[in-house]
Design an enzyme around this catalytic site. Structure first.
Site, PDB file in Angstrom:
ATOM      1  N   LYS A  97       0.816  -1.219   0.000  1.00 61.82           N
ATOM      2  CA  LYS A  97       0.000   0.000   0.000  1.00 61.82           C
ATOM      3  C   LYS A  97       0.847   1.267   0.000  1.00 61.82           C
ATOM      4  O   LYS A  97       0.444   2.281  -0.559  1.00 61.82           O
ATOM      5  CB  LYS A  97      -0.961   0.000   1.195  1.00 61.82           C
ATOM      6  N   LYS A 120      -4.274  -8.595  -6.069  1.00 59.96           N
ATOM      7  CA  LYS A 120      -5.600  -8.917  -5.537  1.00 59.96           C
ATOM      8  C   LYS A 120      -6.607  -7.846  -5.930  1.00 59.96           C
ATOM      9  O   LYS A 120      -6.252  -6.682  -6.141  1.00 59.96           O
ATOM     10  CB  LYS A 120      -5.552  -9.142  -4.024  1.00 59.96           C
ATOM     11  N   LYS A 133     -10.942  -2.700  -3.396  1.00 62.65           N
ATOM     12  CA  LYS A 133     -11.942  -1.639  -3.612  1.00 62.65           C
ATOM     13  C   LYS A 133     -11.292  -0.284  -3.852  1.00 62.65           C
ATOM     14  O   LYS A 133     -11.896   0.599  -4.428  1.00 62.65           O
ATOM     15  CB  LYS A 133     -12.971  -1.591  -2.475  1.00 62.65           C
TER      16      LYS A 133
END
Ligand code: AQP
Length: 333
Positions: free
Chosen positions: A111, A194, A197
């Site tokens: 991230k 993956k 959202k």
């Protein structure tokens, strides 16, 4: 009766990955266990969220969870920031977890991306808050997708170190429940990443509020390869996109991947994709409709969440109080 905890970030509309990897597995647990399910807004702000969007997404997430089958009468459904005990225990855990442990967390690396120095400190200590989310209820069963496995191992390390350092047997061991063929659903654009959202590309995912045309379009444009589908799973090993779509069809129709391959072997994606679209639309259509209906009455949604927060707080408060006593904080009268 086991106590179950799981959370989901209101960092966007829940995806098919969230649904198949987590939410869908939560629904039957309400009938057998004491379940707490939480919209984890404190986690969501570890990455920048527009305030108005965050508010909208929090209600949307609650509506999606109820539309998927969670019932505020059968489980404790609430918003994380409504129960301060999560953040209060997380501070103690910030002081228990070691820098070296957090440095190994792959989600932070993914991230934070290349510019790690610019990531928030909240993103770095995210796993400590996640440990607190679970342990502040003494929950032992945590149904999550495969991407959360490492965080749960860290939560157990934190619980163990707390117990060891203070010479107590206070926090229980957590058992990750990672289930099914769709424990990790991958992006529709890149089978090695993956489905998320918050992925900048909306084409990379199916959102639970996508209508039939949007689903059809996304599946049509999903990355695939020119080869035909094989009759065995081993032959899909080096074809991540194909494997992902086969896994999704298996999960959504409640079949094994072998079954799906037995039906589609020898066909190309031109034939496979319409079958996948049809199954997705049939399964997700009613969820979308219920989600939209629930969002028409935000006051009712808020009331359900407030009730959930009260129930959650009643469990968390005495556990937090005892943890603070163990640490040696002067008890407040
Ligand atoms: N692609 C996935 N496949 C299977 N399970 C998944 N989960 C998330 N993505 C997949 C599971 O969904 C639950 C809630 O996740 P979260 O919102 O707490 O955080 P996340 O894992 O970081 O999910 P996202 O969708 O990728 O959110 P963003 O983009 O905001 O980071 C968890 O149980 C997770 O395992």
């Amino acid at each position: 009766m086991a106590r179950v905890f799981s959370g989901i970030q209101p960092s966007g509309v829940p995806t098919l990955g969230n649904y198949l990897g987590a939410i869908r597995n939560w629904v039957p647990m309400q009938d057998t266990d004491e379940c707490l399910f939480c919209v984890v807004d404190l986690h969501a702000i570890t990455q920048r969220q527009e305030p108005a969007e965050l508010l909208r997404q929090t209600r949307e997430m609650a509506a999606a969870l109820i539309a998927c089958g969670l019932s505020p009468d059968k489980c404790v459904l609430f918003v994380q920031s409504h129960v301060p005990a999560h953040a209060q225990l997380a501070w103690v855990f910030n002081c228990i977890a070691r820098l070296g442990w957090l440095n190994r967390m792959t989600q932070f690396k993914d991230k934070a991306g290349k510019d790690r120095e610019a990531a928030s400190t909240g993103l770095y200590v995210y796993p400590n808050l996640m440990a607190a989310d679970i342990l502040v209820y003494h929950a032992t069963q945590v149904p999550v997708g495969d991407d959360q496995r490492q965080h749960l191992e860290l939560a157990n390390d934190i619980a163990e170190k707390f117990n060891h350092d203070y010479g107590v047997d206070f926090f229980p061991r957590i058992e990750p429940l990672i289930q099914g063929v769709a424990a990790r659903v991958m992006s529709l654009r890149d089978g090695t990443r993956k489905m998320s959202k918050s992925d900048p590309s909306d084409q990379s995912r199916i959102n639970l509020n996508d209508d039939a045309d949007t689903i059809a379009n996304k599946i049509k444009r999903a990355t695939t390869d020119p080869e035909l589908l094989p009759d065995n799973l081993a032959a899909l090993e080096k074809r991540p996109e194909a494997r992902n779509l086969v896994g999704i069809l298996a999960a959504i129709t409640g079949r094994t991947q072998e079954d799906v391959l037995a039906e589609h072997a020898g066909r190309g994606f031109g034939a496979f994709k319409p079958a996948l679209t049809e199954a997705l639309v049939a399964h997700l259509g009613p969820i979308r409709a219920e989600m939209l209906r629930l969002l028409e009455d935000p006051a009712a949604l808020d009331a359900a969440l407030h009730q959930g927060a009260e129930k959650a707080e009643a469990i968390a408060e005495p556990i937090l109080k005892r943890a603070y006593e163990i640490v040696g904080f002067l008890p407040r009268r």
